[in-house]
Scaffold this active site. Sequence first.
Site, PDB file in Angstrom:
ATOM      1  N   CYS A  11       5.840  -0.323   7.207  1.00 52.49           N
ATOM      2  CA  CYS A  11       5.490   0.836   6.389  1.00 52.49           C
ATOM      3  C   CYS A  11       6.698   1.208   5.536  1.00 52.49           C
ATOM      4  O   CYS A  11       7.826   1.204   6.029  1.00 52.49           O
ATOM      5  CB  CYS A  11       5.108   2.000   7.307  1.00 52.49           C
ATOM      6  SG  CYS A  11       4.717   3.513   6.427  1.00 52.49           S
ATOM      7  N   LEU A  12       6.457   1.536   4.279  1.00 47.34           N
ATOM      8  CA  LEU A  12       7.564   1.910   3.397  1.00 47.34           C
ATOM      9  C   LEU A  12       8.261   3.184   3.875  1.00 47.34           C
ATOM     10  O   LEU A  12       9.407   3.426   3.523  1.00 47.34           O
ATOM     11  CB  LEU A  12       7.066   2.094   1.958  1.00 47.34           C
ATOM     12  CG  LEU A  12       6.565   0.807   1.279  1.00 47.34           C
ATOM     13  CD1 LEU A  12       6.010   1.106  -0.097  1.00 47.34           C
ATOM     14  CD2 LEU A  12       7.675  -0.234   1.206  1.00 47.34           C
ATOM     15  N   HIS A  48      -4.481   1.654   7.367  1.00 47.06           N
ATOM     16  CA  HIS A  48      -3.106   2.174   7.501  1.00 47.06           C
ATOM     17  C   HIS A  48      -2.877   3.320   6.503  1.00 47.06           C
ATOM     18  O   HIS A  48      -2.345   4.364   6.857  1.00 47.06           O
ATOM     19  CB  HIS A  48      -2.138   1.004   7.259  1.00 47.06           C
ATOM     20  CG  HIS A  48      -0.685   1.355   7.240  1.00 47.06           C
ATOM     21  ND1 HIS A  48       0.225   0.822   8.139  1.00 47.06           N
ATOM     22  CD2 HIS A  48       0.036   2.171   6.426  1.00 47.06           C
ATOM     23  CE1 HIS A  48       1.436   1.312   7.870  1.00 47.06           C
ATOM     24  NE2 HIS A  48       1.349   2.124   6.832  1.00 47.06           N
ATOM     25  N   GLU A  49      -3.325   3.113   5.251  1.00 51.35           N
ATOM     26  CA  GLU A  49      -3.090   4.143   4.220  1.00 51.35           C
ATOM     27  C   GLU A  49      -3.949   5.388   4.465  1.00 51.35           C
ATOM     28  O   GLU A  49      -3.489   6.511   4.254  1.00 51.35           O
ATOM     29  CB  GLU A  49      -3.356   3.582   2.822  1.00 51.35           C
ATOM     30  CG  GLU A  49      -2.513   2.373   2.415  1.00 51.35           C
ATOM     31  CD  GLU A  49      -1.038   2.506   2.704  1.00 51.35           C
ATOM     32  OE1 GLU A  49      -0.505   3.630   2.655  1.00 51.35           O
ATOM     33  OE2 GLU A  49      -0.394   1.483   3.016  1.00 51.35           O
ATOM     34  N   HIS A  51      -2.334   7.629   6.850  1.00 55.60           N
ATOM     35  CA  HIS A  51      -1.291   8.484   6.238  1.00 55.60           C
ATOM     36  C   HIS A  51      -1.908   9.794   5.738  1.00 55.60           C
ATOM     37  O   HIS A  51      -1.307  10.860   5.883  1.00 55.60           O
ATOM     38  CB  HIS A  51      -0.638   7.783   5.051  1.00 55.60           C
ATOM     39  CG  HIS A  51       0.482   6.855   5.421  1.00 55.60           C
ATOM     40  ND1 HIS A  51       1.615   7.259   6.087  1.00 55.60           N
ATOM     41  CD2 HIS A  51       0.660   5.527   5.190  1.00 55.60           C
ATOM     42  CE1 HIS A  51       2.435   6.229   6.260  1.00 55.60           C
ATOM     43  NE2 HIS A  51       1.876   5.156   5.726  1.00 55.60           N
ATOM     44  N   GLY A  91       0.839  -1.198   0.000  1.00 53.52           N
ATOM     45  CA  GLY A  91       0.000   0.000   0.000  1.00 53.52           C
ATOM     46  C   GLY A  91       0.871   1.244   0.000  1.00 53.52           C
ATOM     47  O   GLY A  91       2.024   1.206   0.443  1.00 53.52           O
ATOM     48  N   GLN A 125       2.967   9.900   1.318  1.00 51.98           N
ATOM     49  CA  GLN A 125       4.308   9.314   1.413  1.00 51.98           C
ATOM     50  C   GLN A 125       5.214   9.714   0.255  1.00 51.98           C
ATOM     51  O   GLN A 125       6.425   9.564   0.343  1.00 51.98           O
ATOM     52  CB  GLN A 125       4.215   7.787   1.464  1.00 51.98           C
ATOM     53  CG  GLN A 125       3.577   7.269   2.739  1.00 51.98           C
ATOM     54  CD  GLN A 125       3.409   5.762   2.669  1.00 51.98           C
ATOM     55  OE1 GLN A 125       2.443   5.265   2.124  1.00 51.98           O
ATOM     56  NE2 GLN A 125       4.366   5.022   3.199  1.00 51.98           N
TER      57      GLN A 125
HETATM   58 NI    NI Z   1       2.672   3.247   5.618  1.00 52.01          NI
END
Ligand code: NI
Length: 167
Positions: free
Chosen positions: A91-92, A133-134, A137, A46, A51
């Site tokens: 998380c990226l 989660h997204e 963000h 995701g 991000q």
């Molecule tokens: Ni994330």
Amino acid sequence: MALLPILRYPDNRLHKKAERIREVTPEIRLLAADMAETMYEAPGIGLAATQVDRHIRLIVVDVSEDQSELLTFINPEIIEKSGECVGEEGCLSVPGIYETVTRAERIKVKALNLDGKEFQMQAEGLLAVCIQHEIDHLQGKVFVEYLSNLKQTRIKSKLAKKARITA
Ligand code: NI
């Protein structure tokens, strides 16, 4: 298409609140495609526009094993949630860190698709967790902020050390 640089925690820009998208333009569709490419390349399941330093309400998700179930949500909103599930998340924007977070087990989400048409979708398990989660963000929230202050401090110093080594 292009790969986009991903902001790394604790970058302040990860705390910006994303704005609603007024119109689904070709530019938005291109950004969504670039975000999908960036997510697959990372690899991740995701990615939120926040991000990649674009503060608009756009997320891409694909929890399949063969990158065959890409979902794009524009202006996503969770309209129902139920149950509880506890799982390990990464998380990226927080590379190498995996921590346990409690989320809703099932959700119903409303959003626009890439044609600007509204749709609703039910999700559960990993997909539901990933969408939550997204969407966090987009609200300027990174998953580690569910953890204790002590844990957050430890994660920051761990990431700072890693950044020095790779710099
Ligand atoms: Ni994330």
